[in-house]
Motif scaffolding. Structure first.
Motif, PDB file in Angstrom:
ATOM      1  N   VAL A   1       0.755  -1.276   0.083  1.00 33.05           N
ATOM      2  CA  VAL A   1       0.022  -0.023   0.132  1.00 33.05           C
ATOM      3  C   VAL A   1       0.736   1.015  -0.162  1.00 33.05           C
ATOM      4  CG1 VAL A   1      -1.773   1.274   1.392  1.00 33.05           C
ATOM      5  CG2 VAL A   1      -2.059  -1.259   1.246  1.00 33.05           C
ATOM      6  N   SER A   2       0.275   2.299  -0.811  1.00 35.37           N
ATOM      7  CA  SER A   2       1.296   3.428  -0.933  1.00 35.37           C
ATOM      8  C   SER A   2       0.395   4.312  -0.019  1.00 35.37           C
ATOM      9  CB  SER A   2       1.203   3.854  -2.264  1.00 35.37           C
ATOM     10  OG  SER A   2       1.750   5.324  -2.500  1.00 35.37           O
ATOM     11  N   VAL A   3       1.245   4.996   0.952  1.00 36.96           N
ATOM     12  CA  VAL A   3       0.635   5.966   1.944  1.00 36.96           C
ATOM     13  C   VAL A   3       1.106   7.265   1.798  1.00 36.96           C
ATOM     14  CG1 VAL A   3       0.495   6.543   4.506  1.00 36.96           C
ATOM     15  CG2 VAL A   3       0.535   4.093   3.717  1.00 36.96           C
TER      16      VAL A   3
ATOM     17  N   GLU B   1      -6.637  -3.675   4.766  1.00 36.54           N
ATOM     18  CA  GLU B   1      -7.281  -4.953   4.355  1.00 36.54           C
ATOM     19  C   GLU B   1      -8.480  -4.712   3.095  1.00 36.54           C
ATOM     20  OE1 GLU B   1     -10.911  -7.711   6.424  1.00 36.54           O
ATOM     21  OE2 GLU B   1      -9.163  -7.167   7.789  1.00 36.54           O
ATOM     22  N   ALA B   2      -8.929  -3.702   3.150  1.00 32.76           N
ATOM     23  CA  ALA B   2      -9.976  -3.745   1.925  1.00 32.76           C
ATOM     24  C   ALA B   2      -9.107  -3.769   0.711  1.00 32.76           C
ATOM     25  CB  ALA B   2     -10.762  -2.637   2.186  1.00 32.76           C
ATOM     26  N   MET B   3      -7.820  -2.919   0.643  1.00 28.73           N
ATOM     27  CA  MET B   3      -7.345  -2.753  -0.549  1.00 28.73           C
ATOM     28  C   MET B   3      -6.562  -3.922  -0.768  1.00 28.73           C
ATOM     29  SD  MET B   3      -5.895   1.208  -0.305  1.00 28.73           S
ATOM     30  CE  MET B   3      -5.245   1.276   1.293  1.00 28.73           C
TER      31      MET B   3
ATOM     32  N   GLN C   1      -3.062   0.352  -4.805  1.00 27.31           N
ATOM     33  CA  GLN C   1      -3.513   0.516  -3.539  1.00 27.31           C
ATOM     34  C   GLN C   1      -2.866   1.824  -2.839  1.00 27.31           C
ATOM     35  OE1 GLN C   1      -1.987  -2.583  -4.282  1.00 27.31           O
ATOM     36  NE2 GLN C   1      -3.714  -4.145  -4.144  1.00 27.31           N
ATOM     37  N   ILE C   2      -3.720   2.694  -2.694  1.00 22.44           N
ATOM     38  CA  ILE C   2      -3.424   4.086  -2.223  1.00 22.44           C
ATOM     39  C   ILE C   2      -4.244   4.603  -1.027  1.00 22.44           C
ATOM     40  CG2 ILE C   2      -3.268   6.419  -2.659  1.00 22.44           C
ATOM     41  CD1 ILE C   2      -2.911   5.658  -5.753  1.00 22.44           C
TER      42      ILE C   2
ATOM     43  N   VAL D   1      -9.589   9.212   6.394  1.00 23.08           N
ATOM     44  CA  VAL D   1      -8.836   8.119   5.871  1.00 23.08           C
ATOM     45  C   VAL D   1      -9.596   7.643   4.712  1.00 23.08           C
ATOM     46  CG1 VAL D   1      -7.809   5.783   6.448  1.00 23.08           C
ATOM     47  CG2 VAL D   1      -8.154   7.625   8.287  1.00 23.08           C
ATOM     48  N   HIS D   2      -8.726   7.877   3.388  1.00 21.51           N
ATOM     49  CA  HIS D   2      -9.113   7.495   2.086  1.00 21.51           C
ATOM     50  C   HIS D   2      -8.617   6.367   1.481  1.00 21.51           C
ATOM     51  CE1 HIS D   2     -10.983  11.542   1.397  1.00 21.51           C
ATOM     52  NE2 HIS D   2     -10.051  11.600   2.045  1.00 21.51           N
ATOM     53  N   ASP D   3      -9.544   5.017   1.036  1.00 23.91           N
ATOM     54  CA  ASP D   3      -8.430   4.353   0.585  1.00 23.91           C
ATOM     55  C   ASP D   3      -9.214   3.896  -0.882  1.00 23.91           C
ATOM     56  OD1 ASP D   3     -10.658   1.930   0.370  1.00 23.91           O
ATOM     57  OD2 ASP D   3     -10.863   2.267   2.541  1.00 23.91           O
TER      58      ASP D   3
END
Length: 188
Positions: A61-63, A94-96, A104-105, A122-124
């Motif tokens: 995941v890219s944060v 988990e969702a991503m 996955q951002i 918090v955006h996913d």
């Protein structure tokens, strides 16, 4: 030798933070009064990101963060509020994890509200939640597959701090979970 010592100090610091989180969750469950204080929410969010870095990296995941530079301090239980952020981040990761068709951002942002309060979002970029099921997801008492707290517990923590927690469908895909906290008292 210096690197080993620094690594061990970091491990001890993280273990102490983890113990604080568990202790505060126990206090919350036992209805013990929260440990209230004034603190920098942006700093607390950055600490959470580091605490869950392994899960973030494992799931590729890219944060990114957009933390308001002028954010007022908040008044509350730092560890409880960090647990809320941790839960939101772990749920998003988990969702991503179920999506491989696109990047996955994860975006975490804070915003100073005009009334002096703060907003955390918090955006996913996960598959998102059907708008018809948003309310049910927020009321679920336990998460489906994570060790994180259920969103209903997160909501109760935010409510106890005088704030509000809600979820929306994000665009072009994904979910955004947001919460507000009121302005800290000047004499606190």
């Amino acid at each position: 030798m210096t690197e080993v010592r620094e690594a061990l100090e970091c491990i001890v610091r993280d273990a102490d933070r983890g113990k604080d989180i568990v202790d505060r969750i126990r206090d919350h469950v036992k209805k013990a009064p929260p440990r209230i204080g004034r603190f920098d929410l942006n700093e607390a969010i950055n600490e959470v990101i580091e605490m869950v870095r392994t899960a973030i990296d494992k799931n590729r995941v890219s944060v990114s963060t957009r933390l308001a530079a002028d954010l007022n301090p908040v008044w509350g239980d730092r560890v409880q509020l960090q647990q809320v952020v941790m839960n939101l981040v772990l749920n998003a990761v988990e969702a991503m994890g179920s999506v491989e068709q696109w990047a996955q951002i994860l975006l975490i942002r804070t915003e100073q509200k005009e009334d002096g309060g703060v907003l955390v979002a918090v955006h996913d970029s996960g598959p998102g939640i059907d708008p018809e099921h948003l309310q049910r997801v927020l009321n679920r008492s336990t998460p489906q597959r994570t060790a994180a707290l259920g969103l209903s517990i997160c909501r109760s923590i935010i409510d106890a701090h005088g704030g509000r927690l809600w979820a929306d469908v994000d665009q072009p895909r994904g979910t955004v979970i947001q919460f507000t906290l009121p302005a800290a008292q000047e004499d606190s």
